[in-house]
Design a protein around this motif. Structure first.
Motif: not given
Length: 394
Positions: A69-79, A84-85
């Motif tokens: 779960f953390n990997l997906l969100h660390r690398n998410s456009l939304l987060e 970086r965004h």
């Protein structure tokens, strides 16, 4: 004055509580949520657009128990936030900009028509059928599957993964559902790594192939960023569309003049789609964190303070939407915030509009006498608002 996000009576109809809060002021501290919440359109818009507020990801603890779960969100456009965004959105928008929405439009309409035909066959003898199970839920899964190039035989995996992961966005989640969300994140990540490897060997006309190939000079998405983007597209695309269709059809069928108006005039589809997104928002709350001192509608935030835009409250603000509690499929202008605003405006909004329009077009053309059958069952969550079942007949 506040509200209880776990209260089923509030979840059933949060809008009177939002109106009472709005009458008392545009921003309030919510002690249960531990953050400030906005009640007006202007304040919500400011939260979404302010560059002194950001999406600052903090790993879910214990970190070892939520690695996927953390990997997906660390690398998410939304987060992520600039710079970086800016980089991620430039690359993702370039891949999306290769005509995927228009490529999929005929397929989306064909899928919706086929699902509605099946729904019609079920209700033709007067027996009720679940519109969510037969149309609202499977349509976005099939569309995201087509978009990403997921083989049809594997698409049944997508919805359970999405449903499990998004539970993490609710407040006070039980431990067993948090563990289920982590399992889903890990399984989805492993599946997508294999899909990415396949597209590197044999590119297709799908978005994953374009995300693998997209470049900005020497810059490209890392594999973790690519996987996180695909998961975000599923979760945002699936959850938003299923709930706009479900919430929207329920609203139309309980406001029969609006349903009949759309049946009589399909040219109203574009404004109807926007009104359904506004009227019963599928995402009720979007949280941000202050990165610098900032004031939102007179409420002062220090760095680290959290504030949430109550999107459902913003959508019923009478300062922006005349007679806001009235469903009006001819409403224009309709500056709802259902797809966000500012740099986090939903990159998949055009495709979501195509899906909702296709579902409504097929329903009104094939089942003009559609009606509710029995009592629908609402999802017991506040942040992501929708139905568990929506029995209909014709």
């Amino acid at each position: 004055m506040s509200f209880d996000p776990a209260d089923l009576a509030f979840i059933a109809d949060p809008y009177p509580a939002f109106a009472a809060l709005r009458a008392a002021g545009p921003v309030h501290h919510h002690p249960g949520l531990g953050l400030a919440v906005t009640t007006t359109h202007a304040a919500a818009d400011a939260v979404l657009r302010s560059r002194s507020l950001g999406r600052l990801w903090t790993d879910v603890a214990p970190v070892a128990a939520f690695a996927g779960f953390n990997l997906l969100h660390r690398n998410s456009l939304l987060e992520s936030e600039p710079p970086r965004h800016t980089r991620l959105r430039r690359l993702i928008a370039a891949a999306f900009g290769r005509g995927h929405t228009e490529r999929l439009r005929p397929r989306v309409e064909a899928l919706a028509a086929g699902m509605v035909d099946e729904l019609a066959a079920r209700v033709r003898d007067g027996e009720p059928a679940d519109l969510l199970a037969l149309l609202a839920a499977p349509l976005p899964v099939q569309v995201i599957g087509e978009l990403l190039g997921v083989p049809e035989a594997d698409r049944g995996l997508l919805q359970p993964w999405s449903n499990a992961i998004v539970k993490m966005y609710e407040y006070g989640l039980p431990a067993d559902l948090a563990a289920a969300a982590e399992r889903a994140a890990a399984e989805f990540t492993a599946y997508l790594r294999a899909l990415v490897a396949d597209r590197r060997r044999a590119p297709g006309d799908d978005l994953v192939s374009d995300l693998v190939a997209v470049r900005d000079g020497t810059d490209k998405l890392t594999e973790d960023e690519l996987v996180a983007t695909a998961v975000l597209l599923l979760m945002a695309g699936h959850e938003a569309t299923v709930n706009v269709v479900g919430n929207g059809v329920h609203a139309l069928l309980t406001h029969r003049d609006q349903w009949d108006g759309l049946v009589a005039d399909p040219a109203l589809l574009p404004t109807a789609v926007e009104e359904l997104i506004r009227y019963d928002a599928p995402l009720q709350l979007f949280e941000r964190t202050a990165t610098a001192p900032v004031t939102i509608a007179g409420h002062h935030l220090a760095p680290g303070d959290k504030v949430a835009a109550l999107l459902g409250a913003a959508a019923r603000d009478p300062e922006v939407f005349p007679d806001p509690d009235r469903l009006d499929i001819t409403r224009t202008p309709n500056p709802h915030l259902g797809f966000g605003a500012g740099i986090h405006y939903c990159v998949g909004a055009p495709l979501a509009r195509v899906e909702v329009s296709a579902a409504l077009k097929a329903l009104t053309a094939t089942l003009p006498t559609l009606a509710l059958a029995g009592t629908p069952t609402r999802r017991p969550e506040f942040v992501i608002r929708g139905w568990q079942s929506l029995p209909v007949t014709a």
